[in-house]
Design a protein around this motif. Sequence first.
Motif, PDB file in Angstrom:
ATOM      1  N   GLN A 118     109.829 113.412   0.520  1.00  0.00           N
ATOM      2  CA  GLN A 118     110.594 114.831   0.302  1.00  0.00           C
ATOM      3  C   GLN A 118     110.746 115.854   1.457  1.00  0.00           C
ATOM      4  OE1 GLN A 118     111.356 116.299  -2.517  1.00  0.00           O
ATOM      5  NE2 GLN A 118     111.660 118.571  -1.889  1.00  0.00           N
ATOM      6  N   SER A 119     109.594 115.690   2.613  1.00  0.00           N
ATOM      7  CA  SER A 119     109.364 116.430   3.595  1.00  0.00           C
ATOM      8  C   SER A 119     110.442 115.908   4.338  1.00  0.00           C
ATOM      9  CB  SER A 119     107.935 116.568   4.338  1.00  0.00           C
ATOM     10  OG  SER A 119     107.520 115.371   4.598  1.00  0.00           O
ATOM     11  N   ALA A 120     110.609 114.576   4.696  1.00  0.00           N
ATOM     12  CA  ALA A 120     111.592 114.046   5.666  1.00  0.00           C
ATOM     13  C   ALA A 120     112.985 114.476   5.220  1.00  0.00           C
ATOM     14  CB  ALA A 120     111.607 112.347   5.441  1.00  0.00           C
ATOM     15  N   ARG A 121     113.315 114.613   4.052  1.00  0.00           N
ATOM     16  CA  ARG A 121     114.483 114.946   3.336  1.00  0.00           C
ATOM     17  C   ARG A 121     114.709 116.588   3.853  1.00  0.00           C
ATOM     18  NH1 ARG A 121     114.360 112.202  -1.489  1.00  0.00           N
ATOM     19  NH2 ARG A 121     113.361 113.844  -2.408  1.00  0.00           N
ATOM     20  N   LEU A 122     113.483 117.420   3.816  1.00  0.00           N
ATOM     21  CA  LEU A 122     113.871 118.764   4.224  1.00  0.00           C
ATOM     22  C   LEU A 122     113.832 119.183   5.620  1.00  0.00           C
ATOM     23  CD1 LEU A 122     111.213 120.383   1.530  1.00  0.00           C
ATOM     24  CD2 LEU A 122     113.698 120.186   1.400  1.00  0.00           C
ATOM     25  N   GLU A 123     113.223 118.219   6.436  1.00  0.00           N
ATOM     26  CA  GLU A 123     113.397 118.594   8.184  1.00  0.00           C
ATOM     27  C   GLU A 123     114.647 118.161   8.454  1.00  0.00           C
ATOM     28  OE1 GLU A 123     110.481 115.895   9.661  1.00  0.00           O
ATOM     29  OE2 GLU A 123     108.631 116.721   8.811  1.00  0.00           O
TER      30      GLU A 123
END
Length: 319
Positions: free
Chosen positions: A309-314
Motif C-alpha cells: 500500500q505505501s509503495a503504491r502511494l509513494e
Amino acid sequence: MMQNIAIIGSGVMGRGIAQSFAVGGYSVTINDIKTAFLEKARQNIEDNLSLMVEAGQLTNDQKKEAASRISYSIDQKDSVSDADLIIEAIPEDINMKWNLYQNLEQIKKPEAVVSSNTSTFPISKLTEKTSFDGRFIITHFFNPAHLVPLVEIVKKDETDPEVADEVINLLKQIGKSPILLKKEINGFIANRLQTALVREAFSLVDKGIASAEDVDKAITDGPGFRWAFVGPIRTAEFGGLDTWKHVIDNIAPELDKSEGAPEIINRLVAEGKLGTKTGEGLFTYSGNEVQEALNQRDRQFVQLGQIKQSARLEPASEN
Ligand SMILES: NC(=O)c1ccc[n+]([C@@H]2O[C@H](COP(=O)([O-])OP(=O)(O)OC[C@H]3O[C@@H](n4cnc5c(N)ncnc54)[C@H](O)[C@@H]3O)[C@@H](O)[C@H]2O)c1
C-alpha cells in the motif's frame, strides 16, 4: 450503486470475503445453513479483526464499526432481499451450486448481481441451468480473502458490460486488486501458475534434491521475494528474454510433467497425511502449532499489505 452485499456460505472463503466488504464500509449479510456455522464465522471474523488492530491496520473503533456492519442469518430469503451483490461461496459441488442459483432466481431483487467464488467451474457450466439475465459473474478470491488483494473476474459474452465494470469498481473501493480474464479457461490464471510451481516443488522433494523446508525457502527468499512487486513476465524481461529463452529451453524438458498430482502427493494422501488438517504432511504440526502458524502468516500478510500500500502511494523517485 452497490451498497448491500450478501455472502452465501460462511466457510473459509465466505467469512474472509464478508470481512473485506465490512472493513471497506459496506453492509454485509452472511447466510449459511446452520446457526452453529455462522457463530464459528462470527468468532473467526472477530479474531481476524483483532489481529488487524494488533498489527496497526485498524483502530479499535474501526474494528467495532466493521463488525457491526455484518449480520448473520440462516434465512436465505431475508439475507438476499436487499442485496445488490450476492456472492456465492458454498462448496465446489456443481449440483449444490445449481440448486442454490435456482432458488436465488426466485428470491433476489431483479437487478441484483450474482457472483460465484468457484475455484474450478467455467462460467458457462455454472449458468447452464440459470441465466440471471446477464447479471452473473465469477469473482474468485484467494485465501485468506480478507488479506490477499487478488480477485479474478470472469464474465460471459451475455454478461451486461456494466456488471463487470460495477463489480471491478466495487472491489477496488474495498482495496482489492481485480483482474478480468479475456476468455474462460480451466483454473483461471493464478491457480494455473501455482499448479505448475507446486507440482515441481513436491517433485523436487521426492527426487531427494532438497528438504521441503529448503524448497519453500527457495521461493520465499528467491522468486517469491520479487513476485510481491515484480511478476514473472516482467522478471523475465528485466533478465533479458534471450537469457530466459536459454533457461526455458534447457530446463523445461526436465520438469515434472505428471498429468495429475505428483506421486509424492498421492502417497501422502493415501497415508492420510493431509498437512495441517491431520497434523502431518511433509512437515509435522502438533498442539497449537497450526493456529500459531496461521496467526504468524496473517500478521506477515498484514505487514506485506501495508508495504504494498505505501509503495503504491509513494511517488516514483526521479533520477
Ligand atoms: N478454500 C479455499 O482456499 C478457496 C479458495 C478460492 C476459492 N474457493 C472456492 O470457494 C467456495 C467455498 O469454499 P470454502 O473453502 O469457503 O468452503 P467451506 O466448505 O469452508 O464453506 C462452505 C460453506 O457453505 C455452506 N453452505 C453449503 N450449502 C449452502 C447453502 N445452500 N446455502 C448457504 N450456505 C451453504 C456450508 O455450510 C459451509 O459453511 C468453493 O467454490 C471453493 O472452490 C476456495
